[in-house]
Scaffold this motif. Structure first.
Motif, short mmCIF file in Angstrom:
data_model
loop_
_atom_site.label_atom_id
_atom_site.label_comp_id
_atom_site.label_asym_id
_atom_site.label_seq_id
_atom_site.Cartn_x
_atom_site.Cartn_y
_atom_site.Cartn_z
N GLY A 49 -12.28 -0.58 -1.08
CA GLY A 49 -11.33 -1.27 -0.21
C GLY A 49 -11.92 -1.68 1.13
N ALA A 50 -11.96 -2.98 1.41
CA ALA A 50 -12.55 -3.44 2.66
C ALA A 50 -11.50 -3.59 3.74
N LYS A 51 -10.22 -3.48 3.36
CA LYS A 51 -9.12 -3.62 4.32
C LYS A 51 -9.23 -4.93 5.11
N SER A 53 -7.46 -7.69 4.38
CA SER A 53 -6.14 -8.32 4.40
C SER A 53 -6.09 -9.73 3.80
N CYS A 129 -8.91 -11.19 -3.45
CA CYS A 129 -9.55 -9.95 -2.98
C CYS A 129 -11.04 -10.01 -3.24
N ILE A 133 -9.97 -6.09 -6.34
CA ILE A 133 -8.93 -5.07 -6.55
C ILE A 133 -7.67 -5.72 -7.14
N LEU B 140 -3.67 -2.35 8.47
CA LEU B 140 -4.37 -1.76 7.32
C LEU B 140 -5.51 -0.86 7.75
S1 SF4 Z 1 -8.08 -8.29 -0.19
FE1 SF4 Z 1 -6.69 -6.62 0.19
S2 SF4 Z 1 -7.19 -5.15 -1.38
FE2 SF4 Z 1 -8.88 -6.55 -1.30
S3 SF4 Z 1 -10.28 -5.55 0.08
FE3 SF4 Z 1 -9.08 -6.96 1.30
S4 SF4 Z 1 -7.41 -5.71 2.08
FE4 SF4 Z 1 -8.32 -4.58 0.40
#
Ligand code: SF4
Ligand code: HEM
Ligand code: SF4
Ligand code: SF4
Lengths: 489, 233
Positions: A49-51, A53, A129, A133, B140
């Protein structure tokens, strides 16, 4: 509807009597990790998870609410957190020696219960994503685990019960009523179009067994008549099986256990009728569920064909006669059901058909694999008590898309989408829009009067038609009914 | 100070670097092993290979993906280019490798390295800034999401100062030590944080697809192990 509303949807009374929910949830989680395939994605997702968004910008719900709780990654984190804490070495060690990490509580589960039914598992966010994910997968899994502690929207559970333990289908239509409906539709063909179009029932050895969303028998007469017309005009060998005539599979929305049983029932019906293939009607999730047949029944299992694939193939090869010079004049647009379009499996066939039969076909944007969900996905469309949510924040984006096209007909080959889109139009002032299926429009332009080509096994098929199958669950009265209708033929 | 420096460039570096490489290899190995296991158990073994390959490549070289959030994407791509090219192709680093293990490869000129180093710092800070200013990312973000970009800029900033002693306000050894310690710390953090995406990212699209490929009787087995066989719906 009776039932408790601790959540935004009703659950059955028993759900509130379950004790020890966190422990039972974790037990179910452990069993699922051991026996299914989810530990692979969970393990990789917890690290990746790269967070960033990006997923937030893709989700129609977050776009509407701007509530951080509705960011896909935020929702999925609710489950990943449990996985990390209880099912990874670092999580358990940190909890034991450092007292770190959280403890799964009832309140936490209740929050999950609401959160995971705000997502329609449409998987649009997966496309954006960078880490690949799949939040649809997480929602799918989280709902299953919740179901193991009895947290299931009542509407879904009741339907699955009717299908697996009751009459045999989600709309609780008894076989005699099904047969009545089919006869009624045949009569309609005679009255309106002056042709004999059959709804073959229990024909052994047919090539296709037909599995529409069973609700079509109650609500989508035109779709079914379109299906029958296409099959008859192209000489397709098909049948409706009285042992199982429901393609709906709400297991996809809340439990792989249920899904497996429902899929197996579809295959047994095909085997009982000594047929070759599954022909799925206009229904997105029924098609996607049927695509899981090889998962549950192996490579040898019957092939799955969606009626749109069949119809387009027939049109393309010149096998389906269309009336000369007759087209749908009103502006028409197409809504891609996520379940067949997201992975790009069925996007072109319906478009090709519509372009062929409509003189003013327009696209909504974005479309195909990148379409927006109608807002009724993941079974939420069946949950009447959340209609305001579905046609509000969840469906707002779709309503705008439809408005922008200025179309009269919104076509969608999915029973779920159609119900949701109708409610959406109703609640968003799109009063002039009519929501229909692809086959509804096909019915208007096919040349019903053309001679029906011969099928090789037509005689065998007709012979078999006489031998009506009566499932054990149907009582003597029903058998009587069947006899009568049989004699009348 | 001297002995610290000595440690950081000798055993410290060796340990940290080996930790990173072995840690990433472990992640990679575990992922591959689990992929194989999932595939072998799957009831449906057909996979959309070309679609998986395309989406994997699209994210490893995300040119086409630029149209979503172009500013952020561009920052991220430039950041990655700089962060990967400079440490690997810096002449000074290559020389060290040659002395250590006898391997050398072509490098980039020092003036290009200078530019890319500044680019790495600027884009790293820009990523952080975008993270702080956007509502969605702010809600987040975990500690590591803020800390990592900051930490990554440190070895670049100190490296730049070492190459340009004239503008360096700090003592050389302190700068050097900071450079080594921050780089070593980063190496150690790579397998422990989201930086492990270096090894895992290429497999993630396949992983997501396989997550839907369940064993043939997964449902009934779960029912059995929970004692729910034959339980009413
Ligand atoms: S797109 Fe959403 S789920 Fe995928 S890495 Fe970014 S924050 Fe995480
Ligand atoms: C080896 C090849 C690598 C690939 C394919 C890769 C790919 C990615 C991708 C797809 C993202 C998602 C964020 C985005 O761009 O939208 C990302 C984020 C990130 N990567 Fe990499 N990466 C690689 C190597 C590295 C290296 C070597 C570093 C630094 C040491 C690094 C540091 C980061 C950081 C800090 C982020 C988060 C950025 C943020 O704050 O949003 N990556 N990477
Ligand atoms: S509703 Fe669709 S886009 Fe939104 S989080 Fe769920 S799967 Fe993703
Ligand atoms: S109801 Fe239709 S649009 Fe909505 S999720 Fe299902 S298939 Fe997608």
């Amino acid at each position: 509807m009776t039932g408790k509303s601790k959540y935004s949807y009703y659950v059955e009374g028993t759900a509130l009597e379950v004790e020890d929910r966190p422990r039972k949830f974790l037990q179910a989680f452990a069993a699922v990790l051991e026996h299914s395939s989810y530990s692979l994605p969970l393990e990789v997702y917890t690290r990746l998870g790269a967070k960033c968004s990006r997923c937030a910008a893709a989700c129609q719900l977050y776009e509407a609410t701007q509530d951080p709780q509705d960011i896909p990654c935020h929702r999925s984190e609710r489950l990943l957190r449990i996985y990390r804490r209880y099912f990874t070495k670092t999580g358990t060690l940190a909890a034991r020696f450092l007292g770190k990490g959280f403890t799964l509580t009832d309140e936490y589960l209740d929050e999950m219960a609401d959160a995971f039914y705000r997502c329609t598992a449409c998987r649009r966010c997966k496309l954006t994503c960078p880490m690949g994910i799949d939040h649809g997968l997480i929602t799918h899994l989280a709902r299953w685990l919740l179901a193991e502690i009895e947290i299931v929207p009542k509407a879904l559970q009741v339907a699955v019960r009717a299908q697996l333990e009751g009459v045999g289908n989600t709309s609780a239509i008894p076989v005699p009523a099904l047969i009545d409906t089919c006869e009624f539709l045949e009569e309609e063909f005679r009255d309106i179009y002056e042709v004999d179009v059959k709804f073959p029932i229990d024909v052994e050895g047919a090539e296709y067994v037909f599995f529409p969303a069973v609700s079509d028998f109650l609500m989508e007469a035109d779709t079914l008549m379109g299906n029958a017309a296409v099959m008859q005009l192209t000489g397709g060998s098909w049948t409706i099986g009285t042992g199982n005539f429901d393609g709906i599979n709400y297991g996809l929305f809340y439990s792989d256990r249920m899904m497996e049983r429902i899929v197996r029932n579809v295959v047994s019906e095909v085997e009982r009728l000594k047929a070759k293939k599954v022909l799925v009607g206009e229904c997105g999730h029924a098609t996607r569920s049927a695509w899981f047949i090889p998962t549950f029944c192996g490579k040898e299992a019957p092939e799955v064909v969606n009626c749109l694939q069949y119809a387009w193939q027939q049109i393309e090869s010149g096998n389906l006669p269309l009336k000369e010079g007759v087209k749908i004049e009103e502006r028409t647009t197409y809504h891609d059901p996520c379940n067949i379009a997201r992975v790009g499996r069925i996007t072109e066939e319906p478009r090709e058909i519509l372009k062929r039969i409509c003189s003013d076909y327009v696209e909504m944007t974005p479309n195909r694999t990148e379409n927006y969900c109608c807002g009724g996905g993941g079974g939420t469309v069946s949950i009447d008590e959340i209609r305001a949510f579905r046609t509000g924040p969840l469906g707002q984006r779709k309503a705008e898309q439809i408005r922008a096209t200025g179309a009269k007909y919104v076509v969608s080959p999915c029973a779920n989408c159609k119900k949701q889109l109708r409610e959406l139009c109703e609640d968003n002032g799109l009063d002039d829009v009519e929501v229909v299926g692809v086959h509804d429009l096909l019915l208007r332009v096919v040349d019903l009067k053309r001679d029906v080509p011969e099928v090789e096994n037509r005689e065998a098929a007709e012979e078999a038609e006489q031998k009506l199958y009566v499932p054990a669950s149907v009582g003597a009265a029903a058998k009587q009914d069947l006899k009568i209708s049989d004699d009348e033929e | 100070m001297e002995s610290l420096l000595h440690f950081a460039r000798g055993p410290g570096f060796l340990f940290a670097f080996a930790f990173m490489v072995l840690g990433l290899l472990r992640h990679l190995f575990l992922m591959i092993w689990q992929i194989a296991r999932t595939y072998i158990r799957a009831g449906d073994k057909s996979l959309p290979y070309s679609a998986i390959a395309i989406s994997s490549l699209e994210w490893m070289f995300p040119i086409r993906k630029l149209r979503d959030q172009p500013v952020f994407s561009l920052t991220s791509i430039i950041f990655h280019l700089a962060v990967i090219i400079v440490p690997v192709f810096l002449l000074g680093h290559i020389e060290l490798w040659q002395r250590g293990i006898g391997l050398a490869w072509p490098g980039i000129s020092n003036s290009l390295a200078d530019v890319l180093t500044v680019v790495a710092i600027v884009t790293g800070l820009a990523l952080l800034l975008q993270r702080i200013t956007a509502r969605a990312t702010r809600s987040l973000s975990r500690f590591q999401d803020y800390a990592l970009p900051l930490l990554i800029t440190i070895p670049f900033a100190t490296g730049y100062l070492m190459m340009h002693p004239a503008i360096n306000p700090f003592p050389y050894t302190l700068t050097f030590l900071t450079h080594l310690v921050s780089a070593n710390l980063l190496f150690i953090l790579v397998p422990l944080t989201k930086l492990s995406h270096m090894a895992l990212l290429p497999g993630s699209q396949l992983v997501s697809e396989l997550g839907w490929h369940w064993p043939r009787d997964a449902g009934s087995r779960v029912a059995a192990s929970l004692g729910k066989e034959g339980a009413p719906v």
